[in-house]
Design an enzyme around this catalytic site. Structure first.
Site, PDB file in Angstrom:
ATOM      1  N   HIS A  90      -6.358   1.338  12.891  1.00  0.00           N
ATOM      2  CA  HIS A  90      -6.953   0.324  12.103  1.00  0.00           C
ATOM      3  C   HIS A  90      -6.278  -1.234  12.561  1.00  0.00           C
ATOM      4  O   HIS A  90      -5.151  -1.161  13.023  1.00  0.00           O
ATOM      5  CB  HIS A  90      -6.549   0.444  10.757  1.00  0.00           C
ATOM      6  CG  HIS A  90      -7.209   1.819  10.082  1.00  0.00           C
ATOM      7  ND1 HIS A  90      -6.449   2.536   9.184  1.00  0.00           N
ATOM      8  CD2 HIS A  90      -8.273   2.447  10.527  1.00  0.00           C
ATOM      9  CE1 HIS A  90      -7.210   3.574   8.810  1.00  0.00           C
ATOM     10  NE2 HIS A  90      -8.030   3.361   9.497  1.00  0.00           N
ATOM     11  N   TYR A 120       3.424   0.591   2.875  1.00  0.00           N
ATOM     12  CA  TYR A 120       3.063  -0.617   3.739  1.00  0.00           C
ATOM     13  C   TYR A 120       3.259  -2.032   2.984  1.00  0.00           C
ATOM     14  O   TYR A 120       3.116  -1.912   1.887  1.00  0.00           O
ATOM     15  CB  TYR A 120       1.613  -0.443   4.059  1.00  0.00           C
ATOM     16  CG  TYR A 120       0.920   0.925   4.326  1.00  0.00           C
ATOM     17  CD1 TYR A 120       0.467   0.888   5.845  1.00  0.00           C
ATOM     18  CD2 TYR A 120       0.853   1.752   3.590  1.00  0.00           C
ATOM     19  CE1 TYR A 120      -0.422   1.943   5.955  1.00  0.00           C
ATOM     20  CE2 TYR A 120       0.051   2.856   3.897  1.00  0.00           C
ATOM     21  CZ  TYR A 120      -0.417   2.980   5.367  1.00  0.00           C
ATOM     22  OH  TYR A 120      -1.222   4.231   5.382  1.00  0.00           O
ATOM     23  N   ASP A 128     -12.919   6.975  10.110  1.00  0.00           N
ATOM     24  CA  ASP A 128     -12.035   7.103  11.429  1.00  0.00           C
ATOM     25  C   ASP A 128     -12.870   7.971  12.483  1.00  0.00           C
ATOM     26  O   ASP A 128     -12.885   7.543  13.613  1.00  0.00           O
ATOM     27  CB  ASP A 128     -10.836   7.494  10.981  1.00  0.00           C
ATOM     28  CG  ASP A 128      -9.943   6.599  10.516  1.00  0.00           C
ATOM     29  OD1 ASP A 128     -10.145   5.612  10.385  1.00  0.00           O
ATOM     30  OD2 ASP A 128      -8.734   6.886   9.771  1.00  0.00           O
ATOM     31  N   ASN A 175       0.766  -1.148   0.149  1.00  0.00           N
ATOM     32  CA  ASN A 175      -0.177  -0.107   0.016  1.00  0.00           C
ATOM     33  C   ASN A 175       0.885   1.125   0.284  1.00  0.00           C
ATOM     34  O   ASN A 175       2.063   1.361   0.473  1.00  0.00           O
ATOM     35  CB  ASN A 175      -0.925   0.113   1.375  1.00  0.00           C
ATOM     36  CG  ASN A 175      -1.780  -1.121   1.189  1.00  0.00           C
ATOM     37  OD1 ASN A 175      -2.232  -1.721   0.100  1.00  0.00           O
ATOM     38  ND2 ASN A 175      -2.501  -1.275   2.380  1.00  0.00           N
ATOM     39  N   LYS A 181       1.691  -5.665   9.357  1.00  0.00           N
ATOM     40  CA  LYS A 181       2.129  -4.482   8.476  1.00  0.00           C
ATOM     41  C   LYS A 181       3.821  -4.314   8.583  1.00  0.00           C
ATOM     42  O   LYS A 181       3.977  -4.136  10.121  1.00  0.00           O
ATOM     43  CB  LYS A 181       1.380  -3.369   8.574  1.00  0.00           C
ATOM     44  CG  LYS A 181      -0.238  -3.490   8.379  1.00  0.00           C
ATOM     45  CD  LYS A 181      -0.900  -2.227   8.708  1.00  0.00           C
ATOM     46  CE  LYS A 181      -2.514  -2.565   8.388  1.00  0.00           C
ATOM     47  NZ  LYS A 181      -3.183  -1.317   8.846  1.00  0.00           N
TER      48      LYS A 181
END
Length: 202
Positions: A62, A132, A170, A49, A72
């Protein structure tokens, strides 16, 4: 590259060596051998990502359902972020605690978050990029969030020096207590079982 285990089980910081010269700079923010020695297993990468954020943007908190979860490995190739690891694992001895690491394009430090840990960050400069490496592909049905402004968590956004910018998702996410009551949080025992499974696959 140096590796450092954080206080939260499953979180590691990696500090690579940079090689500047008259042409610019070379650095390897991810090195498999160092990662495997520190964490105990290799990193399976199913998706990469790339996010670009303006200053004072906050993304997170998250996390994903475990199993399988989504680990991650993140680093900042441009700009700077305050990266936050949050222990959202029910039953963990450090449940509700968090740690911060500054990631930037000066030192190219990286952060690994094992399955079940919550992840959030704040961009400290405009046009900040975060990369990521993710162990599983994005699965919206298994993805969850915690309100990064949850006063019970007390994440250190006051250091930003400006009004935080959040997505609607969020901003509307539940508090940590609300997520626990709703059964959304991963269980620590399931996470430990996942980590052990990955170590035995080496």
């Amino acid at each position: 590259m140096q590796a450092r285990q954080l206080e939260l089980i499953g979180a590691f910081e990696f500090i690579p060596k940079s090689f500047p010269d008259h042409r610019g700079l070379f650095v390897a923010p991810f090195q498999e051998a160092v990662f495997a020695e520190a964490v105990g297993h290799e990193l399976h990468v199913a998706q990469t990502n790339h996010s670009v954020s303006a200053r004072n943007v906050i993304r997170g908190v998250h996390f994903a359902d475990v199993p399988p979860g989504q680990a991650k490995y993140v680093y900042c190739p441009r700009g700077a972020i305050l990266d936050v690891v949050v222990d959202v694992r029910i039953g963990s001895p450090t449940f509700g605690r968090w740690e911060t690491v500054r990631l930037d394009s000066t030192e190219y430090r990286a952060l690994y978050l094992a399955e079940g840990l919550g992840h959030a960050f704040a961009a400290l400069s405009d046009d900040t990029v975060l990369t990521y490496l993710c162990s599983t592909a994005y699965n919206p049905a298994a993805e969850h969030g915690i309100d990064p402004r949850d006063p019970e968590l007390g994440l250190p956004w006051s250091e930003l020096g400006g009004d935080p910018i959040l997505s609607a998702k969020d901003r509307d996410a539940p508090s940590l207590a609300e997520a626990a009551d709703a059964g959304l949080l991963p269980r620590y025992a399931d996470c430990l079982a996942r980590y052990e499974h990955l170590r035995t696959q080496v």
